[in-house]
Design an enzyme around this catalytic site. Structure first.
Site, PDB file in Angstrom:
ATOM      1  N   GLN A  11       0.834  -1.203   0.000  1.00 13.44           N
ATOM      2  CA  GLN A  11       0.000   0.000   0.000  1.00 13.44           C
ATOM      3  C   GLN A  11       0.871   1.257   0.000  1.00 13.44           C
ATOM      4  OE1 GLN A  11      -3.275  -0.679   2.496  1.00 13.44           O
ATOM      5  NE2 GLN A  11      -4.057   1.404   2.467  1.00 13.44           N
ATOM      6  N   SER A  90       3.522  -5.940   3.313  1.00 12.77           N
ATOM      7  CA  SER A  90       2.183  -5.763   3.869  1.00 12.77           C
ATOM      8  C   SER A  90       1.151  -6.506   3.022  1.00 12.77           C
ATOM      9  CB  SER A  90       1.859  -4.276   3.999  1.00 12.77           C
ATOM     10  OG  SER A  90       0.696  -4.075   4.771  1.00 12.77           O
ATOM     11  N   LEU A  91       0.213  -5.825   2.369  1.00 13.17           N
ATOM     12  CA  LEU A  91      -0.777  -6.527   1.562  1.00 13.17           C
ATOM     13  C   LEU A  91      -0.116  -7.335   0.451  1.00 13.17           C
ATOM     14  CD1 LEU A  91      -1.728  -5.426  -1.560  1.00 13.17           C
ATOM     15  CD2 LEU A  91      -2.113  -3.381  -0.231  1.00 13.17           C
ATOM     16  N   ARG A 116      -9.373  -8.296   4.060  1.00  9.56           N
ATOM     17  CA  ARG A 116      -8.316  -7.667   4.859  1.00  9.56           C
ATOM     18  C   ARG A 116      -8.415  -6.143   4.779  1.00  9.56           C
ATOM     19  NH1 ARG A 116      -2.991  -5.741   4.116  1.00  9.56           N
ATOM     20  NH2 ARG A 116      -1.432  -6.442   5.648  1.00  9.56           N
ATOM     21  N   HIS A 196       0.116  -1.871  10.921  1.00  9.61           N
ATOM     22  CA  HIS A 196       1.223  -2.623  11.537  1.00  9.61           C
ATOM     23  C   HIS A 196       1.556  -2.137  12.945  1.00  9.61           C
ATOM     24  CE1 HIS A 196       1.612  -4.790   7.842  1.00  9.61           C
ATOM     25  NE2 HIS A 196       1.655  -3.645   7.192  1.00  9.61           N
ATOM     26  N   GLN A 243       0.674 -10.188  11.228  1.00 11.86           N
ATOM     27  CA  GLN A 243       1.376  -9.182  10.419  1.00 11.86           C
ATOM     28  C   GLN A 243       0.663  -7.829  10.463  1.00 11.86           C
ATOM     29  OE1 GLN A 243       0.189  -7.909   6.947  1.00 11.86           O
ATOM     30  NE2 GLN A 243       1.736  -8.830   5.625  1.00 11.86           N
TER      31      GLN A 243
END
Length: 305
Positions: A11, A90-91, A116, A196, A243
């Site tokens: 992202q 991340s994603l 998510r 996060h 995560q």
């Protein structure tokens, strides 16, 4: 040349029009977009024609970036370049796992990243946060400044000299001022939440419940996890869910991959953020990227000749 790693963008790398040239030039990329569109109608329009503001909304960002990430990786594979391992920021980790066959199919990977994104946006609306990249300070100093605030956290350990922080919005300006006083540079990020960090706890718990129902299989190639900076082992559901509320250990991930013999790093998906992190973290490695048809052609020529 050593092993080849695909690095899946996260992202913040999104931009209007992303993925269009891959869709038009690669059958494998088109198949990814068509699958995503069947799961989440409107994704193609958002990627190709959406505004910057529309793409910044977390519930849109995540499935859109996922689509371009996976499309670029499939296009590389179609062209004859095969990954020996992968990591996703991340994603991007969901895209990396989807690419490596950890879910039943691409459609399930899309469903998971969509959920998510929805959960993270919902959590941020209930517990608003923001993110700031801190440059030119050692990690220990940034961690110390965060500790001066009740809800500021070091979250993305990107590369030497860059640590992203997350916190509640009312802390951001004062935190940036403290960074400047210490001789660093603070840069507010265009993301929709305090990702996060503990601010995302509810999203993490909720996503774990989703993953427990769908399951996560062993990936076909090593996929290095943000949470541990190591390849996925037996604890797949827990690692992927945790995560969301824990730091991305990206610098350590790259260092571990290099130690494991990876020498060519190909960023797949929008932007060039991860390529920059590799350049600032590792030496004597090859760095390539694929977000467009032109970059795909250049990368294929470089790797395959």
């Amino acid at each position: 040349m050593g092993k080849i790693a695909f690095l899946f963008a996260g992202q913040g790398a999104q931009y209007p029009g992303m993925g269009k040239s891959l869709y038009d030039s690669s059958a494998a990329a088109k198949a990814v977009f068509d699958t995503v569109e069947s799961v989440r109608p409107g994704t193609i329009q958002q990627c190709f024609s959406g505004t910057k503001e529309e793409l910044m909304k977390t519930s849109n960002t995540q499935p859109c970036v996922f689509s371009v990430d996976l499309a670029a990786a499939r296009a590389l594979e179609e062209a004859g370049i095969h990954a020996d391992g992968a990591a996703g920021f991340s994603l991007g980790e969901v895209a990396a796992l989807t690419f490596a066959g950890a879910f039943a199919d691409d459609a399930l990977g899309c469903s998971l990243v969509t959920e998510r994104g929805r959960l993270m946006q919902k959590t941020n609306e209930e517990n608003p946060g923001s993110m700031v990249a801190v440059l030119k300070l050692p990690n220990e100093k940034v961690e110390a400044i965060c500790a001066e605030f009740s809800q500021m956290y070091p979250v993305n350990y990107n590369c030497p000299g860059q640590l992203v922080t997350a916190g509640v919005k009312e802390n951001i300006d004062a935190f940036c001022a403290k960074v400047a006083e210490a001789g660093g540079r603070a840069k507010k990020l265009a993301v929709g939440g305090g990702f996060h960090s503990p601010l995302m706890h509810q999203a993490s718990i909720s996503f774990e419940s989703v993953l427990q129902k769908t399951g996560v299989k062993a990936p076909s190639i090593p996929v290095y996890a943000n949470y541990t900076a190591k390849p996925y082992g037996n604890e797949k559901v827990n690692v992927l869910a945790r995560q969301i509320e824990n730091p991305v250990r990206w610098q350590q991930t790259l260092e571990n991959m290099a130690a494991d013999g990876f020498r060519t790093f190909i960023e797949v998906g929008p932007g060039k953020t991860l390529s920059g992190f590799v350049k600032r973290t590792l030496s004597k490695v090859q760095i390539l990227r694929v977000s467009t048809a032109e970059e795909l052609e250049q990368t294929v020529q470089t790797v395959l000749g």
